[in-house]
Design a protein around this motif. Structure first.
Motif, PDB file in Angstrom:
ATOM      1  N   VAL A  37       0.593  -1.553   0.040  1.00  0.00           N
ATOM      2  CA  VAL A  37       0.475  -0.414   0.246  1.00  0.00           C
ATOM      3  C   VAL A  37       0.926   1.393  -0.387  1.00  0.00           C
ATOM      4  CG1 VAL A  37      -0.993   1.409   1.730  1.00  0.00           C
ATOM      5  CG2 VAL A  37      -1.751  -1.479   1.445  1.00  0.00           C
ATOM      6  N   ALA A  38       0.971   2.229  -0.972  1.00  0.00           N
ATOM      7  CA  ALA A  38       1.155   3.677  -1.132  1.00  0.00           C
ATOM      8  C   ALA A  38       0.750   4.367  -1.849  1.00  0.00           C
ATOM      9  CB  ALA A  38       2.977   3.346  -1.122  1.00  0.00           C
ATOM     10  N   ARG A  39       1.008   5.995  -2.957  1.00  0.00           N
ATOM     11  CA  ARG A  39       0.397   6.573  -3.453  1.00  0.00           C
ATOM     12  C   ARG A  39       1.289   5.941  -5.377  1.00  0.00           C
ATOM     13  NH1 ARG A  39       1.593  12.067  -0.688  1.00  0.00           N
ATOM     14  NH2 ARG A  39       3.667  10.599  -0.445  1.00  0.00           N
ATOM     15  N   ARG A  40       2.504   5.730  -4.968  1.00  0.00           N
ATOM     16  CA  ARG A  40       3.355   5.098  -6.278  1.00  0.00           C
ATOM     17  C   ARG A  40       2.689   3.799  -6.475  1.00  0.00           C
ATOM     18  NH1 ARG A  40       9.436   7.670  -4.006  1.00  0.00           N
ATOM     19  NH2 ARG A  40       8.177   7.131  -2.097  1.00  0.00           N
ATOM     20  N   LYS A  41       1.534   3.866  -8.015  1.00  0.00           N
ATOM     21  CA  LYS A  41       1.171   2.990  -8.234  1.00  0.00           C
ATOM     22  C   LYS A  41       2.691   2.241  -8.888  1.00  0.00           C
ATOM     23  CE  LYS A  41      -2.598   0.905 -10.995  1.00  0.00           C
ATOM     24  NZ  LYS A  41      -3.680   1.464 -11.954  1.00  0.00           N
TER      25      LYS A  41
END
Length: 254
Positions: A37-41
């Protein structure tokens, strides 16, 4: 022989770099299916492919956990994909240093949003599933590991609001540990010293020149795998054993 985490599912926040990447790798090596899980796909998808190629199982979940709806959705996607959740690693963090006098309060708000609110959002969403996992196996225990910092143990000049967030993480962790211990959800805090990650990269040139660069030149920092080792150790203990606090320091900083 089955690995220690075979049949379990772990969710790691901040999984696009640093400690989160190595934690996900090590948990997958131990047999856990891992939600990244994080913002940088793109980074998440690259890591998921790496874990899959190595024989593991991973799911890339793009989310900004400072948004409660997105944090809840990340947990929901994990459980929908894998059917359960056994381990939560609250790793996402932000460190913006500098004097309190004359500070930009927007930087404080960003740190509080990631370090405190994001951790609370994911924990709250995950708890029903962790409690269920502790009741139903396969290990009859579940885990939350909150990544804090030596800055949650000791305060320094120019670390003010970062100190505030990490002291808060430590206090929340201990309270939740006491609340859940009898239900076999182990809650522990891991407090690293200096680690060679992107954590300090968001600071301005003055902070780098006056604080971070001189420290880094004088000390051998830990690497992310050192902290991932600690996370893996905490969550692979026998059901009867809980690690409430783990403090991991560079030898020459301790």
């Amino acid at each position: 022989m089955a690995s220690k985490l075979t049949g379990t599912v772990a969710l790691v926040t901040g999984a696009s770099s640093g400690i989160g990447v190595d934690a996900a790798r090590q948990l997958a090596e131990q047999g856990a299916a891992v939600a990244l899980v994080a913002r940088r796909k793109e980074r998440l998808e690259t890591l998921a492919a790496e874990i899959t190629e190595a024989g593991g199982t991973a799911l890339a979940v793009e989310a900004d956990i400072t948004d409660r709806d997105q944090a809840e959705a990340a947990v929901r996607q994990t459980v929908e994909r894998f059917g359960r959740l056994d381990i939560l690693v609250n790793n996402a963090g932000l460190m913006l240093l500098g004097p309190v006098v004359g500070a930009d309060p927007r930087e404080w708000e960003r740190m509080i949003a990631v370090n405190v609110q994001g951790l609370l959002h994911t924990t709250h969403a995950a708890l029903p599933h962790l409690l269920k996992a502790a009741e139903e196996g396969p290990r009859q225990v579940a885990d939350i590991v909150n990544i804090s910092s030596i800055a949650g143990r000791q305060a320094w000049e120019n670390y003010g609001v970062y100190n505030l967030t990490k002291f808060g993480v430590n206090g929340f962790t201990e309270s939740l540990r006491q609340e859940l211990a009898g239900r076999h959800v182990r809650v522990g805090v891991l407090e690293p010293g200096a680690v060679d990650t992107e954590l300090g990269s968001h600071n301005n040139a003055t902070i780098h020149a006056e604080m971070l660069d001189p420290f880094n030149a004088q000390h051998e920092r830990l690497v992310p795998a050192d902290i991932a080792d600690g996370i893996t150790y905490m969550v692979t203990r026998p059901r009867r054993t809980a690690i409430a606090e783990l403090w991991v320091m560079p030898t020459d900083q301790a």
